[in-house]
Design a protein around this motif. Structure first.
Motif, PDB file in Angstrom:
ATOM      1  N   SER A 132       3.175  26.270  15.668  1.00 42.32           N
ATOM      2  CA  SER A 132       2.554  25.816  14.430  1.00 42.32           C
ATOM      3  C   SER A 132       3.318  24.631  13.860  1.00 42.32           C
ATOM      4  N   ASN A 133       2.596  23.733  13.179  1.00 33.05           N
ATOM      5  CA  ASN A 133       3.250  22.625  12.488  1.00 33.05           C
ATOM      6  C   ASN A 133       3.266  22.864  10.981  1.00 33.05           C
ATOM      7  N   ILE A 134       2.981  24.109  10.568  1.00 35.31           N
ATOM      8  CA  ILE A 134       2.960  24.479   9.146  1.00 35.31           C
ATOM      9  C   ILE A 134       4.003  25.560   8.890  1.00 35.31           C
ATOM     10  N   LEU A 135       4.812  25.351   7.863  1.00 31.00           N
ATOM     11  CA  LEU A 135       5.821  26.328   7.464  1.00 31.00           C
ATOM     12  C   LEU A 135       5.511  26.838   6.060  1.00 31.00           C
ATOM     13  N   MET A 194      16.929  27.154   8.441  1.00 32.11           N
ATOM     14  CA  MET A 194      15.978  26.715   9.452  1.00 32.11           C
ATOM     15  C   MET A 194      16.710  25.964  10.561  1.00 32.11           C
ATOM     16  N   ASP A 195      16.334  26.247  11.813  1.00 27.21           N
ATOM     17  CA  ASP A 195      16.946  25.522  12.924  1.00 27.21           C
ATOM     18  C   ASP A 195      15.931  24.684  13.692  1.00 27.21           C
ATOM     19  N   ASN A 196      14.691  24.698  13.264  1.00 32.46           N
ATOM     20  CA  ASN A 196      13.649  23.933  13.963  1.00 32.46           C
ATOM     21  C   ASN A 196      12.694  23.259  12.980  1.00 32.46           C
ATOM     22  N   LEU A 197      13.235  22.771  11.886  1.00 38.58           N
ATOM     23  CA  LEU A 197      12.388  22.195  10.835  1.00 38.58           C
ATOM     24  C   LEU A 197      11.623  20.975  11.328  1.00 38.58           C
ATOM     25  N   ASN A 198      12.128  20.290  12.342  1.00 36.78           N
ATOM     26  CA  ASN A 198      11.485  19.068  12.811  1.00 36.78           C
ATOM     27  C   ASN A 198      10.076  19.310  13.340  1.00 36.78           C
ATOM     28  N   GLN A 199       9.766  20.531  13.759  1.00 32.19           N
ATOM     29  CA  GLN A 199       8.443  20.791  14.313  1.00 32.19           C
ATOM     30  C   GLN A 199       7.365  20.893  13.242  1.00 32.19           C
ATOM     31  N   TYR A 200       7.771  20.965  11.965  1.00 32.55           N
ATOM     32  CA  TYR A 200       6.804  21.128  10.879  1.00 32.55           C
ATOM     33  C   TYR A 200       6.582  19.810  10.143  1.00 32.55           C
ATOM     34  N   ASP A 201       5.323  19.515   9.862  1.00 27.42           N
ATOM     35  CA  ASP A 201       5.039  18.337   9.033  1.00 27.42           C
ATOM     36  C   ASP A 201       4.377  18.721   7.709  1.00 27.42           C
ATOM     37  N   GLN A 205       3.884  38.283  -1.618  1.00 30.87           N
ATOM     38  CA  GLN A 205       2.459  38.557  -1.405  1.00 30.87           C
ATOM     39  C   GLN A 205       1.656  37.268  -1.356  1.00 30.87           C
ATOM     40  N   LEU A 206       1.942  36.354  -2.264  1.00 31.25           N
ATOM     41  CA  LEU A 206       1.262  35.059  -2.243  1.00 31.25           C
ATOM     42  C   LEU A 206       1.541  34.321  -0.932  1.00 31.25           C
ATOM     43  N   ALA A 207       2.786  34.372  -0.481  1.00 26.75           N
ATOM     44  CA  ALA A 207       3.162  33.701   0.767  1.00 26.75           C
ATOM     45  C   ALA A 207       2.410  34.285   1.952  1.00 26.75           C
ATOM     46  N   ASN A 208       2.258  35.595   1.974  1.00 27.01           N
ATOM     47  CA  ASN A 208       1.517  36.229   3.068  1.00 27.01           C
ATOM     48  C   ASN A 208       0.069  35.748   3.107  1.00 27.01           C
ATOM     49  N   TRP A 209      -0.531  35.592   1.946  1.00 26.64           N
ATOM     50  CA  TRP A 209      -1.917  35.113   1.907  1.00 26.64           C
ATOM     51  C   TRP A 209      -2.014  33.649   2.327  1.00 26.64           C
ATOM     52  N   VAL A 210      -1.036  32.849   1.951  1.00 27.80           N
ATOM     53  CA  VAL A 210      -1.019  31.451   2.395  1.00 27.80           C
ATOM     54  C   VAL A 210      -0.883  31.396   3.914  1.00 27.80           C
ATOM     55  N   GLN A 211      -0.023  32.241   4.457  1.00 25.30           N
ATOM     56  CA  GLN A 211       0.172  32.275   5.914  1.00 25.30           C
ATOM     57  C   GLN A 211      -1.117  32.672   6.628  1.00 25.30           C
ATOM     58  N   GLU A 212      -1.814  33.652   6.102  1.00 25.06           N
ATOM     59  CA  GLU A 212      -3.073  34.088   6.711  1.00 25.06           C
ATOM     60  C   GLU A 212      -4.110  32.961   6.696  1.00 25.06           C
ATOM     61  N   ALA A 213      -4.129  32.189   5.621  1.00 19.75           N
ATOM     62  CA  ALA A 213      -5.128  31.128   5.473  1.00 19.75           C
ATOM     63  C   ALA A 213      -4.801  29.898   6.324  1.00 19.75           C
ATOM     64  N   THR A 214      -3.519  29.629   6.536  1.00 19.80           N
ATOM     65  CA  THR A 214      -3.111  28.387   7.212  1.00 19.80           C
ATOM     66  C   THR A 214      -2.643  28.592   8.649  1.00 19.80           C
ATOM     67  N   GLY A 215      -2.275  29.827   8.998  1.00 19.91           N
ATOM     68  CA  GLY A 215      -1.720  30.065  10.325  1.00 19.91           C
ATOM     69  C   GLY A 215      -0.293  29.576  10.470  1.00 19.91           C
ATOM     70  N   GLY A 216       0.367  29.310   9.352  1.00 18.50           N
ATOM     71  CA  GLY A 216       1.738  28.800   9.393  1.00 18.50           C
ATOM     72  C   GLY A 216       2.768  29.868   9.716  1.00 18.50           C
ATOM     73  N   ASP A 217       4.004  29.438   9.882  1.00 20.76           N
ATOM     74  CA  ASP A 217       5.128  30.345  10.133  1.00 20.76           C
ATOM     75  C   ASP A 217       5.793  30.708   8.809  1.00 20.76           C
ATOM     76  N   LEU A 218       6.114  31.989   8.634  1.00 18.95           N
ATOM     77  CA  LEU A 218       6.758  32.459   7.411  1.00 18.95           C
ATOM     78  C   LEU A 218       8.272  32.348   7.516  1.00 18.95           C
ATOM     79  N   PHE A 219       8.900  31.957   6.405  1.00 16.28           N
ATOM     80  CA  PHE A 219      10.357  31.942   6.322  1.00 16.28           C
ATOM     81  C   PHE A 219      10.770  32.391   4.930  1.00 16.28           C
TER      82      PHE A 219
END
Length: 245
Positions: free
Chosen positions: A68-71, A152-159, A103-117
């Motif tokens: 994913s390119n979404i965090l 984070m150790d792979n922040l470069n993959q997210y835009d 809870q809000l973060a979980n819903w954002v993740q479900e809507a965007t397919g991003g990775d949770l941190f």
């Protein structure tokens, strides 16, 4: 009679070289045909091999396409507190997992397919609200940067970064500033979502902008009262949809 025999033998011997030559030519033709057939088979196998290598995707490419390119990074009191035995969901709903921001973060993740941190401190806060706010106010006054459990150790993959937090003392938890200063968000699109009391967003947006001056922070911010957070799924999904997710 002898003369006729001699003529017959002469004719017989004169025909032998022609037969030998014909057999030799046939042998050469057979060898040439077999050789050409072998070369043709090798070329066919080589062509099949090349075609197979061309259409077979590399496993590394597949992994990159699946990444994913979404965090979705967030700070939640529920992820940063040790629950006391007398804490219950009625008096302190935001500290009981999943909590408001989580809870809000979980819903954002479900809507965007991003990775949770989850942004977590090494020294958890009290699950007593007054004690938690007292420490939060002290950290704000000291301009502290609490240590984090991990970074984070792979922040470069997210835009694209969705950043969630609660309003603590009219601003962000200081651990959020630790995260922003440890991670370069330059050039990344950032969307904010916040759970708060009567103070609203207060100075939180200004603090985040100051900590990440090169990030592209959208003015399309989602915020809700803490009492309404648990019932805001439809609202936050509408928000992400309007953003194009």
């Amino acid at each position: 009679m002898k003369k006729m025999i001699a003529l017959f033998l002469a004719a017989l011997f004169s025909s032998l070289p022609a037969c030998g030559a014909e057999e030799s030519q046939n042998s050469q033709f057979s060898e040439s045909t077999e050789s050409d057939t072998a070369i043709s088979e090798q070329e066919t196998q080589s062509a099949i091999s090349v075609q197979t290598e061309t259409v077979t995707p590399d496993s590394t490419d597949l992994q990159e396409e699946q990444s994913s390119n979404i965090l979705v990074a967030y700070f939640s009191w529920a992820d940063n507190a040790i629950l006391a035995d007398d804490v219950d969901a009625v008096t302190s709903p935001s500290v009981i997992p999943p909590g408001n921001v989580q809870q809000l973060a979980n819903w954002v993740q479900e809507a965007t397919g991003g990775d949770l941190f989850s942004i977590r401190v090494t020294e958890p806060y009290s699950s007593n609200w007054d004690e938690c706010l007292e420490r939060a106010n002290r950290e704000r006054g000291d301009n502290a940067r609490p240590d984090l459990v991990e970074n984070m150790d792979n922040l470069n993959q997210y835009d694209t970064i969705f950043l969630g937090y609660p309003n603590w003392w009219y601003g962000v938890p200081m651990a959020l500033l630790t995260f922003l200063e440890q991670n370069d968000l330059s050039g990344k699109q950032v969307y904010l979502f916040c759970s708060h009391g009567t103070g609203g967003l207060a100075k939180s947006v200004e603090q985040i902008t100051e900590a990440a001056p090169e990030a592209m922070i959208s003015d399309q911010i989602f915020d809700c009262y803490e009492e309404e957070a648990a019932h805001s799924q439809a609202d936050i999904q509408n928000w992400t949809a309007k953003l194009g997710f």
